[in-house]
Write a protein that holds these residues in place. Structure first.
Motif, PDB file in Angstrom:
ATOM      1  N   VAL A  38      52.899  16.439  34.560  1.00  8.46           N
ATOM      2  CA  VAL A  38      52.351  15.090  34.714  1.00  8.46           C
ATOM      3  C   VAL A  38      53.492  14.108  34.927  1.00  8.46           C
ATOM      4  O   VAL A  38      54.481  14.114  34.175  1.00  8.46           O
ATOM      5  CB  VAL A  38      51.532  14.674  33.467  1.00  8.46           C
ATOM      6  CG1 VAL A  38      50.964  13.270  33.640  1.00  8.46           C
ATOM      7  CG2 VAL A  38      50.404  15.678  33.208  1.00  8.46           C
ATOM      8  N   ILE A  39      53.356  13.264  35.950  1.00 11.67           N
ATOM      9  CA  ILE A  39      54.392  12.283  36.320  1.00 11.67           C
ATOM     10  C   ILE A  39      53.727  10.920  36.483  1.00 11.67           C
ATOM     11  O   ILE A  39      52.628  10.823  37.033  1.00 11.67           O
ATOM     12  CB  ILE A  39      55.088  12.710  37.630  1.00 11.67           C
ATOM     13  CG1 ILE A  39      55.757  14.080  37.449  1.00 11.67           C
ATOM     14  CG2 ILE A  39      56.118  11.666  38.079  1.00 11.67           C
ATOM     15  CD1 ILE A  39      56.240  14.713  38.743  1.00 11.67           C
ATOM     16  N   ASP A  40      54.374   9.888  36.015  1.00 14.42           N
ATOM     17  CA  ASP A  40      53.807   8.545  36.126  1.00 14.42           C
ATOM     18  C   ASP A  40      53.719   8.126  37.597  1.00 14.42           C
ATOM     19  O   ASP A  40      54.608   8.439  38.404  1.00 14.42           O
ATOM     20  CB  ASP A  40      54.673   7.546  35.361  1.00 14.42           C
ATOM     21  CG  ASP A  40      53.997   6.194  35.236  1.00 14.42           C
ATOM     22  OD1 ASP A  40      53.191   6.019  34.316  1.00 14.42           O
ATOM     23  OD2 ASP A  40      54.270   5.318  36.080  1.00 14.42           O
ATOM     24  N   GLN A  41      52.639   7.410  37.933  1.00 12.86           N
ATOM     25  CA  GLN A  41      52.473   6.983  39.329  1.00 12.86           C
ATOM     26  C   GLN A  41      53.481   5.914  39.733  1.00 12.86           C
ATOM     27  O   GLN A  41      53.617   5.629  40.928  1.00 12.86           O
ATOM     28  CB  GLN A  41      51.049   6.487  39.559  1.00 12.86           C
ATOM     29  CG  GLN A  41      50.051   7.633  39.649  1.00 12.86           C
ATOM     30  CD  GLN A  41      48.755   7.234  40.315  1.00 12.86           C
ATOM     31  OE1 GLN A  41      48.208   6.184  40.025  1.00 12.86           O
ATOM     32  NE2 GLN A  41      48.276   8.079  41.216  1.00 12.86           N
ATOM     33  N   LYS A  68      48.541   8.346  36.430  1.00 11.55           N
ATOM     34  CA  LYS A  68      49.487   9.456  36.494  1.00 11.55           C
ATOM     35  C   LYS A  68      49.170  10.318  37.708  1.00 11.55           C
ATOM     36  O   LYS A  68      48.104  10.223  38.317  1.00 11.55           O
ATOM     37  CB  LYS A  68      49.406  10.324  35.226  1.00 11.55           C
ATOM     38  CG  LYS A  68      49.448   9.565  33.919  1.00 11.55           C
ATOM     39  CD  LYS A  68      50.778   8.856  33.692  1.00 11.55           C
ATOM     40  CE  LYS A  68      50.751   8.059  32.392  1.00 11.55           C
ATOM     41  NZ  LYS A  68      52.026   7.323  32.182  1.00 11.55           N
ATOM     42  N   THR A  69      50.102  11.198  38.051  1.00  5.36           N
ATOM     43  CA  THR A  69      49.866  12.243  39.041  1.00  5.36           C
ATOM     44  C   THR A  69      50.180  13.569  38.384  1.00  5.36           C
ATOM     45  O   THR A  69      51.250  13.730  37.789  1.00  5.36           O
ATOM     46  CB  THR A  69      50.769  12.061  40.269  1.00  5.36           C
ATOM     47  OG1 THR A  69      50.435  10.831  40.934  1.00  5.36           O
ATOM     48  CG2 THR A  69      50.596  13.211  41.247  1.00  5.36           C
ATOM     49  N   TYR A  70      49.239  14.503  38.450  1.00  6.09           N
ATOM     50  CA  TYR A  70      49.560  15.825  37.911  1.00  6.09           C
ATOM     51  C   TYR A  70      49.559  16.848  39.030  1.00  6.09           C
ATOM     52  O   TYR A  70      48.828  16.723  40.013  1.00  6.09           O
ATOM     53  CB  TYR A  70      48.651  16.223  36.749  1.00  6.09           C
ATOM     54  CG  TYR A  70      47.203  16.521  37.045  1.00  6.09           C
ATOM     55  CD1 TYR A  70      46.768  17.825  37.284  1.00  6.09           C
ATOM     56  CD2 TYR A  70      46.242  15.511  37.015  1.00  6.09           C
ATOM     57  CE1 TYR A  70      45.431  18.113  37.510  1.00  6.09           C
ATOM     58  CE2 TYR A  70      44.897  15.793  37.231  1.00  6.09           C
ATOM     59  CZ  TYR A  70      44.496  17.099  37.478  1.00  6.09           C
ATOM     60  OH  TYR A  70      43.162  17.375  37.691  1.00  6.09           O
ATOM     61  N   ASP A  91      61.656  12.973  35.139  1.00  8.80           N
ATOM     62  CA  ASP A  91      60.467  12.197  35.513  1.00  8.80           C
ATOM     63  C   ASP A  91      59.171  12.835  34.986  1.00  8.80           C
ATOM     64  O   ASP A  91      58.106  12.212  35.053  1.00  8.80           O
ATOM     65  CB  ASP A  91      60.370  12.077  37.038  1.00  8.80           C
ATOM     66  CG  ASP A  91      61.469  11.197  37.621  1.00  8.80           C
ATOM     67  OD1 ASP A  91      61.680  10.096  37.081  1.00  8.80           O
ATOM     68  OD2 ASP A  91      62.102  11.628  38.604  1.00  8.80           O
ATOM     69  N   GLU A 116      56.606  13.552  32.415  1.00 11.15           N
ATOM     70  CA  GLU A 116      56.222  12.943  31.132  1.00 11.15           C
ATOM     71  C   GLU A 116      55.591  13.949  30.182  1.00 11.15           C
ATOM     72  O   GLU A 116      55.780  13.887  28.974  1.00 11.15           O
ATOM     73  CB  GLU A 116      55.236  11.796  31.359  1.00 11.15           C
ATOM     74  CG  GLU A 116      55.855  10.542  31.932  1.00 11.15           C
ATOM     75  CD  GLU A 116      54.892   9.364  31.876  1.00 11.15           C
ATOM     76  OE1 GLU A 116      53.706   9.556  31.511  1.00 11.15           O
ATOM     77  OE2 GLU A 116      55.329   8.251  32.197  1.00 11.15           O
ATOM     78  N   SER A 117      54.766  14.816  30.712  1.00 13.65           N
ATOM     79  CA  SER A 117      54.057  15.792  29.889  1.00 13.65           C
ATOM     80  C   SER A 117      53.610  16.929  30.790  1.00 13.65           C
ATOM     81  O   SER A 117      53.914  16.958  31.985  1.00 13.65           O
ATOM     82  CB  SER A 117      52.849  15.142  29.200  1.00 13.65           C
ATOM     83  OG  SER A 117      51.886  14.717  30.160  1.00 13.65           O
ATOM     84  N   PHE A 141      47.860  12.422  29.278  1.00  7.02           N
ATOM     85  CA  PHE A 141      47.786  11.341  30.252  1.00  7.02           C
ATOM     86  C   PHE A 141      48.040   9.941  29.689  1.00  7.02           C
ATOM     87  O   PHE A 141      47.955   8.969  30.416  1.00  7.02           O
ATOM     88  CB  PHE A 141      46.413  11.374  30.941  1.00  7.02           C
ATOM     89  CG  PHE A 141      46.181  12.622  31.737  1.00  7.02           C
ATOM     90  CD1 PHE A 141      46.817  12.821  32.951  1.00  7.02           C
ATOM     91  CD2 PHE A 141      45.352  13.629  31.258  1.00  7.02           C
ATOM     92  CE1 PHE A 141      46.627  13.978  33.682  1.00  7.02           C
ATOM     93  CE2 PHE A 141      45.140  14.795  31.983  1.00  7.02           C
ATOM     94  CZ  PHE A 141      45.788  14.972  33.200  1.00  7.02           C
ATOM     95  N   ASN A 142      48.339   9.847  28.406  1.00  4.86           N
ATOM     96  CA  ASN A 142      48.641   8.541  27.810  1.00  4.86           C
ATOM     97  C   ASN A 142      49.613   8.739  26.658  1.00  4.86           C
ATOM     98  O   ASN A 142      49.331   8.386  25.505  1.00  4.86           O
ATOM     99  CB  ASN A 142      47.352   7.861  27.336  1.00  4.86           C
ATOM    100  CG  ASN A 142      47.490   6.355  27.251  1.00  4.86           C
ATOM    101  OD1 ASN A 142      48.606   5.825  27.277  1.00  4.86           O
ATOM    102  ND2 ASN A 142      46.383   5.658  27.139  1.00  4.86           N
TER     103      ASN A 142
END
Length: 526
Positions: free
Chosen positions: A258-261, A288-290, A332, A334-335, A502-503
């Motif tokens: 998962v990467i922040d948009q 986000k973009t996964y 980059d 995040e999760s 996602f958060n």
């Protein structure tokens, strides 16, 4: 009145030995909960036990798509495409609050896996086999139309794209809604309850020995039939049987990142082929973009399959290949999540080539095992297993009804039609705002919980007035514990809200306060 709560869980355990069940299901993922729902709605006395939280295994670690199986067309599994395509529509009808249409781009490149003609023909066949609705049938886009949809795509060699509909879901919440509906219809369901052995009568399995993972207390439950729906753990459970017999499973691991948009501003869901000939999804969701998934053989820790540096680098290389203007690094990310797929062994085939079809087999002691299958096809798998159970139980004098799940709304999905969903969210969010929630909180609550948002709206007087949490979070936590059997903070943050994925910042901000609040609620409702 029973509620699907941690409190009810304790009461069920205390009286477990007082009930004679028709069916005991081991495994609280989408397959097990689906079987529980089908069994109980046919009039069978049903128990489900899960050693972790509901959906804690594979059922919360998918690509989060209720999809029609386009990739199986490439493998000529026509029957599977037809079945899962039709099942996708059923899931949407019965749970529009957790299943949302998502237009997907399939870009076409010179010397790529797909050509214009083969893509157009394949998607047309897919529409036909999957019974796709007229307004969701595939379109073919030009190069310019494709880049207008997603400017980040690699431009070199781009010819155009196929444009078709998949269905995005929250896999964990879908599983929870199935479990809640089964409970509502009369099934008993227990999380954090591990099967450690079987009971036998005249050489046949007649029940299970279980341990409450939270207290270490032991219990027994008696049942006419026992179903093994434990996903990656099916062989582990089979080994507890005195008659060990199975088909042979292989496990493959799938990783998503998962990467922040802010650094990956993807506008449009993309399904693209990679340099090694595999297919990967890139999907925007909640800012986000996964991206995923990997597909590698795996024989490690099934509960906590790791995301390795190699996994991350592979997915980053896929992103670089299709979105070359980006300059992303491991920092980059995040999760992410990593899941294990239980697949039937097929000699000589690579991880991505092995069929995702489900299979059922029965040991000489009567243990019924189901393995394989897809999230999308959970209801049909459950129907097949329950048909078998019904037939065997009828031979023993136990009568049951016909399958009704095809037209049964899941918990939170009590809409006349999915078209009513958007109007409901508008109206219910205004009611929730009147309680003191801001617009964003209110809309998300109404959208996520569907018609169960009515229950959340009624809980304002029940939540504890003290503490450091805003009202919206208190409502979510209270509902998760008292109506969704959440036990731990991880249950809440990962499988009830998805915040762990996602958060992440929201989870970090409120994790300690939520942990304290959950303990206060547990003490109050002992």
């Amino acid at each position: 009145m029973r509620t699907f709560s941690f409190k009810e869980r304790n009461q069920l355990l205390e009286h477990l030995g007082d009930t004679n069940y028709d069916v005991i299901i081991v495994g609280g993922g989408i397959t097990g909960t689906g079987i529980a729902l089908d069994c109980v709605t046919r009039g069978l006395k049903t128990l489900l036990v899960e050693m972790q939280d509901f959906a804690a295994g594979t059922s919360s670690r998918s690509t989060k798509l209720v999809h029609g199986g386009l990739r199986y067309l490439k493998q000529f599994e026509v029957g599977m495409v037809s079945e899962v395509g039709k099942e996708r529509a059923i899931v949407y009808e019965n749970a529009p609050h957790v299943t949302h249409p998502e237009w997907m781009l399939l870009p076409i490149y010179k010397k790529g896996t797909f050509g214009k003609f083969s893509t157009s023909a394949g998607l047309r066949v897919y529409d036909f086999l999957a019974g796709v609705k007229r307004d969701e049938r595939r379109r073919m886009l030009t190069r310019e139309e494709t880049l207008a949809k997603e400017p980040l795509l690699k431009k070199d060699g781009l010819l155009g794209s196929g444009y078709y509909v998949e269905y995005r879901t929250d896999d964990a919440r879908l599983t929870i809604e199935v479990a809640k509906k089964a409970f509502e219809k009369g099934a008993d369901l227990l999380n954090y309850t591990k099967v450690e052995g079987f009971l036998y009568e005249d050489g046949n399995i007649s029940g299970v020995k279980v341990r409450d993972v939270l207290t270490d207390q032991r219990y027994e439950a008696v049942g006419r039939k026992v179903v093994n729906a434990t996903g990656p753990w099916v062989e582990s459970l089979i080994e507890k049987d005195i008659e060990v017999k199975g088909k042979g499973l292989t496990h493959t691991k799938g990783v998503h990142i998962v990467i922040d948009q802010g650094v990956f501003p993807l506008r449009q869901a993309i399904y693209f082929d990679t340099l090694d000939g595999r297919m990967v999804f890139a999907i925007p969701r909640d800012g986000k973009t996964y991206v995923g998934t990997t597909d590698t053989f795996f024989d490690g820790d099934l509960k906590n399959p790791p995301i390795t540096e190699e996994d991350k680098e592979y997915l980053l290389s896929c992103i670089e290949f299709m979105f070359p203007e980006l300059d992303l690094t491991i920092d980059d990310i995040e999760s992410g999540w990593s899941g294990v797929r239980p697949l039937i062994q097929e000699k000589g085939k690579g991880p991505s080539e092995i069929s995702r079809k489900d299979e059922i087999w029965i040991s000489d002691t009567g243990l019924i095992t189901i393995a394989g299958g897809k999230l999308t096809g959970y209801r049909k798998m459950a129907e097949t297993v329950t048909d078998m159970l019904a037939q065997k139980l009828e031979e023993e004098g136990v009568q049951s009804g016909q399958c009704v799940t095809k037209n049964l709304r899941l918990s939170g999905g009590d809409f006349t039609s999915p078209r009513d969903y958007d109007l409901f969210v508008d109206q219910k969010s205004r009611e929730l705002q009147a309680l003191g929630l801001d617009e964003q909180e209110a809309r998300k609550m109404a959208a996520t919980y569907g018609t169960n948002a009515d229950i959340l709206a009624s809980l304002k007087e029940d939540v504890l007035p003290d503490g450091d949490l805003p009202l919206a979070i208190k409502l979510l936590v209270y509902y998760a514990m008292m109506y969704e059997m959440a036990i731990t903070p991880e249950d809440f943050f990962t499988r009830r809200t998805g915040a762990s994925l996602f958060n992440v910042d929201w989870k970090k901000k409120w994790e300690q306060a939520v942990t304290v609040y959950m303990k206060q609620l547990a003490d109050r409702h002992k």
